[in-house]
Each structure stands twice: as structure tokens, then as C-alpha cells.
Design a protein around this motif. Sequence first.
Motif, PDB file in Angstrom:
ATOM      1  N   ILE A 150     -25.814   2.304  49.168  1.00 38.00           N
ATOM      2  CA  ILE A 150     -24.196   2.237  48.630  1.00 38.00           C
ATOM      3  C   ILE A 150     -24.287   1.953  47.664  1.00 38.00           C
ATOM      4  O   ILE A 150     -22.954   2.047  47.072  1.00 38.00           O
ATOM      5  CB  ILE A 150     -23.337   1.768  49.803  1.00 38.00           C
ATOM      6  CG1 ILE A 150     -23.583   0.434  50.058  1.00 38.00           C
ATOM      7  CG2 ILE A 150     -23.323   2.656  50.960  1.00 38.00           C
ATOM      8  CD1 ILE A 150     -22.433  -0.407  50.744  1.00 38.00           C
ATOM      9  N   SER A 151     -24.793   1.413  46.527  1.00 40.78           N
ATOM     10  CA  SER A 151     -25.251   0.715  45.497  1.00 40.78           C
ATOM     11  C   SER A 151     -26.047   1.099  44.774  1.00 40.78           C
ATOM     12  O   SER A 151     -26.936   1.759  44.597  1.00 40.78           O
ATOM     13  CB  SER A 151     -25.256  -0.990  45.324  1.00 40.78           C
ATOM     14  OG  SER A 151     -24.953  -1.475  44.486  1.00 40.78           O
ATOM     15  N   LYS A 152     -25.203   1.769  43.297  1.00 41.68           N
ATOM     16  CA  LYS A 152     -26.061   2.284  42.232  1.00 41.68           C
ATOM     17  C   LYS A 152     -27.339   0.926  41.515  1.00 41.68           C
ATOM     18  O   LYS A 152     -27.875   1.235  40.918  1.00 41.68           O
ATOM     19  CB  LYS A 152     -25.115   3.109  40.737  1.00 41.68           C
ATOM     20  CG  LYS A 152     -24.255   4.062  41.308  1.00 41.68           C
ATOM     21  CD  LYS A 152     -24.242   5.085  40.482  1.00 41.68           C
ATOM     22  CE  LYS A 152     -23.292   6.328  40.887  1.00 41.68           C
ATOM     23  NZ  LYS A 152     -21.863   5.661  40.257  1.00 41.68           N
ATOM     24  N   THR A 153     -26.426  -0.171  41.693  1.00 43.74           N
ATOM     25  CA  THR A 153     -27.279  -1.009  41.123  1.00 43.74           C
ATOM     26  C   THR A 153     -28.535  -1.779  42.200  1.00 43.74           C
ATOM     27  O   THR A 153     -28.076  -1.812  43.735  1.00 43.74           O
ATOM     28  CB  THR A 153     -26.259  -2.509  40.673  1.00 43.74           C
ATOM     29  OG1 THR A 153     -25.179  -2.053  39.930  1.00 43.74           O
ATOM     30  CG2 THR A 153     -27.248  -3.221  40.448  1.00 43.74           C
ATOM     31  N   GLU A 154     -29.248  -2.361  41.644  1.00 47.10           N
ATOM     32  CA  GLU A 154     -30.599  -1.805  42.350  1.00 47.10           C
ATOM     33  C   GLU A 154     -30.757  -3.284  42.369  1.00 47.10           C
ATOM     34  O   GLU A 154     -30.946  -4.646  41.857  1.00 47.10           O
ATOM     35  CB  GLU A 154     -31.849  -1.418  41.767  1.00 47.10           C
ATOM     36  CG  GLU A 154     -32.936  -1.594  42.706  1.00 47.10           C
ATOM     37  CD  GLU A 154     -34.541  -1.264  41.861  1.00 47.10           C
ATOM     38  OE1 GLU A 154     -36.057  -1.584  42.949  1.00 47.10           O
ATOM     39  OE2 GLU A 154     -34.079  -1.563  40.591  1.00 47.10           O
ATOM     40  N   MET A 155     -31.050  -4.214  44.393  1.00 49.02           N
ATOM     41  CA  MET A 155     -30.537  -4.795  44.641  1.00 49.02           C
ATOM     42  C   MET A 155     -32.706  -5.420  45.121  1.00 49.02           C
ATOM     43  O   MET A 155     -32.655  -5.005  46.036  1.00 49.02           O
ATOM     44  CB  MET A 155     -30.232  -5.403  45.449  1.00 49.02           C
ATOM     45  CG  MET A 155     -28.396  -5.559  44.922  1.00 49.02           C
ATOM     46  SD  MET A 155     -27.703  -6.488  44.765  1.00 49.02           S
ATOM     47  CE  MET A 155     -25.968  -5.917  43.632  1.00 49.02           C
ATOM     48  N   ALA A 226     -18.617  -6.134  45.297  1.00 49.88           N
ATOM     49  CA  ALA A 226     -18.452  -6.310  43.792  1.00 49.88           C
ATOM     50  C   ALA A 226     -19.770  -5.295  43.513  1.00 49.88           C
ATOM     51  O   ALA A 226     -18.981  -4.959  41.865  1.00 49.88           O
ATOM     52  CB  ALA A 226     -19.595  -7.888  43.607  1.00 49.88           C
ATOM     53  N   PHE A 227     -20.563  -4.375  44.211  1.00 48.52           N
ATOM     54  CA  PHE A 227     -21.075  -4.029  43.235  1.00 48.52           C
ATOM     55  C   PHE A 227     -21.349  -2.166  43.922  1.00 48.52           C
ATOM     56  O   PHE A 227     -22.188  -1.666  43.599  1.00 48.52           O
ATOM     57  CB  PHE A 227     -22.839  -4.450  43.282  1.00 48.52           C
ATOM     58  CG  PHE A 227     -22.941  -4.965  42.283  1.00 48.52           C
ATOM     59  CD1 PHE A 227     -22.853  -4.550  41.249  1.00 48.52           C
ATOM     60  CD2 PHE A 227     -22.424  -6.241  42.282  1.00 48.52           C
ATOM     61  CE1 PHE A 227     -23.411  -5.227  39.908  1.00 48.52           C
ATOM     62  CE2 PHE A 227     -22.784  -7.400  40.833  1.00 48.52           C
ATOM     63  CZ  PHE A 227     -23.236  -6.630  40.112  1.00 48.52           C
ATOM     64  N   SER A 228     -20.122  -2.188  45.138  1.00 47.99           N
ATOM     65  CA  SER A 228     -20.096  -1.027  45.135  1.00 47.99           C
ATOM     66  C   SER A 228     -18.784  -0.267  45.653  1.00 47.99           C
ATOM     67  O   SER A 228     -17.799  -1.791  45.952  1.00 47.99           O
ATOM     68  CB  SER A 228     -21.117  -0.840  46.785  1.00 47.99           C
ATOM     69  OG  SER A 228     -20.313   0.915  47.218  1.00 47.99           O
ATOM     70  N   PRO A 231     -16.874   1.881  50.506  1.00 46.33           N
ATOM     71  CA  PRO A 231     -16.292   1.205  51.728  1.00 46.33           C
ATOM     72  C   PRO A 231     -15.237   1.932  52.056  1.00 46.33           C
ATOM     73  O   PRO A 231     -15.139   2.083  52.996  1.00 46.33           O
ATOM     74  CB  PRO A 231     -16.472  -0.920  52.085  1.00 46.33           C
ATOM     75  CG  PRO A 231     -17.739  -1.040  51.085  1.00 46.33           C
ATOM     76  CD  PRO A 231     -17.912   0.500  49.655  1.00 46.33           C
ATOM     77  N   LEU A 232     -14.520   1.955  50.280  1.00 44.76           N
ATOM     78  CA  LEU A 232     -13.169   2.509  49.934  1.00 44.76           C
ATOM     79  C   LEU A 232     -13.309   4.684  50.490  1.00 44.76           C
ATOM     80  O   LEU A 232     -12.314   4.583  51.400  1.00 44.76           O
ATOM     81  CB  LEU A 232     -12.411   2.495  48.582  1.00 44.76           C
ATOM     82  CG  LEU A 232     -12.624   1.078  48.242  1.00 44.76           C
ATOM     83  CD1 LEU A 232     -12.410   1.403  46.856  1.00 44.76           C
ATOM     84  CD2 LEU A 232     -10.581   0.385  49.121  1.00 44.76           C
ATOM     85  N   VAL A 233     -14.880   4.232  50.222  1.00 47.41           N
ATOM     86  CA  VAL A 233     -14.913   6.181  50.707  1.00 47.41           C
ATOM     87  C   VAL A 233     -15.195   5.835  51.907  1.00 47.41           C
ATOM     88  O   VAL A 233     -14.722   7.582  52.729  1.00 47.41           O
ATOM     89  CB  VAL A 233     -16.125   5.953  50.367  1.00 47.41           C
ATOM     90  CG1 VAL A 233     -16.289   8.358  50.468  1.00 47.41           C
ATOM     91  CG2 VAL A 233     -15.684   6.575  48.343  1.00 47.41           C
ATOM     92  N   ILE A 234     -15.170   5.421  53.061  1.00 48.77           N
ATOM     93  CA  ILE A 234     -16.027   5.757  54.383  1.00 48.77           C
ATOM     94  C   ILE A 234     -14.033   4.810  55.021  1.00 48.77           C
ATOM     95  O   ILE A 234     -14.158   5.805  55.881  1.00 48.77           O
ATOM     96  CB  ILE A 234     -16.219   4.169  54.466  1.00 48.77           C
ATOM     97  CG1 ILE A 234     -17.575   4.082  54.280  1.00 48.77           C
ATOM     98  CG2 ILE A 234     -16.481   3.808  56.503  1.00 48.77           C
ATOM     99  CD1 ILE A 234     -18.639   2.540  54.617  1.00 48.77           C
ATOM    100  N   ALA A 235     -13.555   4.373  54.070  1.00 47.31           N
ATOM    101  CA  ALA A 235     -12.089   4.256  55.497  1.00 47.31           C
ATOM    102  C   ALA A 235     -11.276   5.770  54.425  1.00 47.31           C
ATOM    103  O   ALA A 235     -10.714   5.749  55.597  1.00 47.31           O
ATOM    104  CB  ALA A 235     -11.582   3.183  53.968  1.00 47.31           C
TER     105      ALA A 235
END
Length: 313
Positions: A150-155, A226-228, A231-235
Motif C-alpha cells: 500500500i505504500s510507494k515508499t519501499e520499507m 505516515a507513508f500511505s 486506508p482512506l481509499v479502503i474507507a
Amino acid sequence: MKKEVITVIVPCYNEEESLPLFYEEIKKVALEFKEKNVKLELLFVDDGSKDHTLEIIKDFSKDKDVHYLSFSRNFGKEAAIYAGLSKANGDYITLMDADLQDPPKMLLEMYHYLKDEDYDTVGVRRKTRKGEPIIRSFFANMFYKIIAKISKTEMVPGARDFRLMKKQVVEAILSLEEYNRYSKGLFSFVGFKTKWLEYENVVRVAGKTKWNFWKLLVYAFDGIIAFSTAPLVIATFLGILFCLISFILILIIIFKTLIFGDPVSGWPSLVCIIFFVSGIQLFCLGISSAYLSKTYLEVKKRPVYIIKESDVN
Ligand code: UDP
Ligand code: MG
């Protein structure tokens, strides 16, 4: 040739037991660096410790290559990292735990990659999580799987905060002035050419970890928020889905009533539906509130940390 300087930032919170052991180890590494004409400078950040940590690091700072900062209270490791990065002025900067979980010896290899190869930063990741409770590993792995989706920032899974960076990378990190600092994400957000080294998990030499399960869970949620924005889209998606379902149900009921003349029945199912749908609504409200509360903290622009005393400026 100008002597190069590596600043080692060490966030410390109640580390009186591990600090003397850490200092001993890092001094050994400092000697090895000295042979390469590199100076190792230590910057201890006391994050409002309640034990003798501050006295110990003040004592270390009698050495001219050792400095310290002390916060007015416990602001958390992220704040300690931020303060350390802001005050560090070495050519290379590294972050290390005080508990020797980040082997100081690895610094030599890390330095080699920055100096002799074309890397800007060297990170360290654990190959396995040996020595860690199984349930903790399970949730950690799940977190990395979710955030990757779900995040564009790679962890990077298993990545520690232990890393050696060129000054330029640190300046990039400091240019991100957000209040809710999730360093693992920030490091990856700024980019630059990164080399990953792997190592076996090392357990703490002394003292206790500051993390319990609950704190880690909150930390994981903070990272996601902070990085995605997924969850708002899920809502939103859930909202649309439930509208569609209710529309279909209305049609079914209308036809059933018209064709079979069925009287409306089924109180228990109605109650279940009401509970279910209001649960979903509260869940979605919770998601948006999480973002709202982070925004609230962000707009207040409170300082990330407050220094009570220090020997650097
Ligand atoms: N730490 C800190 N402030 C805190 C909690 C931890 O500065 O509020 C420091 C701690 O002293 C240590 C490092 O952050 O040097 C990592 O903490 P810990 O070893 O408890 O975490 P773990 O390695 O178990 O993830
Ligand atoms: Mg640790």
C-alpha cells in the motif's frame, strides 16, 4: 589530506547497563579507523533517561571526541535520531543503538562502500529474527507485507535504523520537516544509492528493550499512516460496496413483496445488519480520524524535541 570524520549518533534511554559495554566496543573500532586517518566522533543523545545514563555520557564527554545532548523529557527514539542528525557535523553520519545490537565492527565495512564504491548510504538488515518472540516476528513480517502493497515508499524487511550516510543524505532527511517522523520511511523516501548489508540478529547485551507488543503495534500503524493513504481509499471503497449491497437488497425485497406478497419479516437479521453496518461506519470514521489527528499534530508545529543541556550547539 583532510582527516575525515564519522559522527556516531547514539540514542539512549535508560541505558546505564549497556553504555559502558558499548563505549568499550566503539573505542576499539575508533582505533581501527584512526589507522585509516578517519576520526570517529560520538554524539550521545539522552532521551530523558531516568537512570544514570546522563551522568555516564557526561563522563564519556571528557574525551574531546565525545559529545552529548540531553532532552528535557523522553521524546522517543525518532526525536533522538532527529536531534542527533541535526547536530552532527561529520562527513559521514551513522545511527547506532546503545545496546550493541548494531555491531560497531560493521562500520568498517560500511565505510568501505561509501568511500571506495559509489554508494551514498549503507543500511543493515537482519537476515533472520532469531532470538525474538515468534508472535513479534509474525506481526513484523505481516507489517512489511502490508506496507509493501500500500505504500510507494519501499520499507526493507528487517532493516534497522543502523546505517552510515553521507552528509548529503542527512541534509535531505533533515529537509523533511514533518513532526510525525517515521525514520525507516524517511530514509527510503529520500532515495540515494543504498547498499544493504545482511547480518544475523544480535540480542541486547544488557538492560531491557523499550518496546512492548502494544508500542510496536502503534508504531506500525504510525508507519502506515505516515507513508500511505490507502486506508482512506479502503474507507471509500467500503462505503461504495455497502451502497451497492443495500441497493440490491432493496430490489430483492420489492420484487419479493410484489410477486409473493411476502410480509416483511426477520427482526434478528435486521439487528445484525444494523450492528454490522454501524461497525463498518465507525471503522471508516476511525480511519479518517487517524489521518485527522496526525494532521492536527502536524499543524501545531510543536518542536520534535527540547534540549535541556548539551555540549554541542
Ligand atoms: N531509545 C530512545 N528513546 C526511547 C526508546 C529507545 O532513545 O524512547 C533508544 C534506546 O536507548 C536504544 C535504541 O533507542 O539505544 C533502541 O531501543 P531498543 O533497544 O529498546 O529497541 P529494539 O532494539 O528492541 O528495537
Ligand atoms: Mg535494541
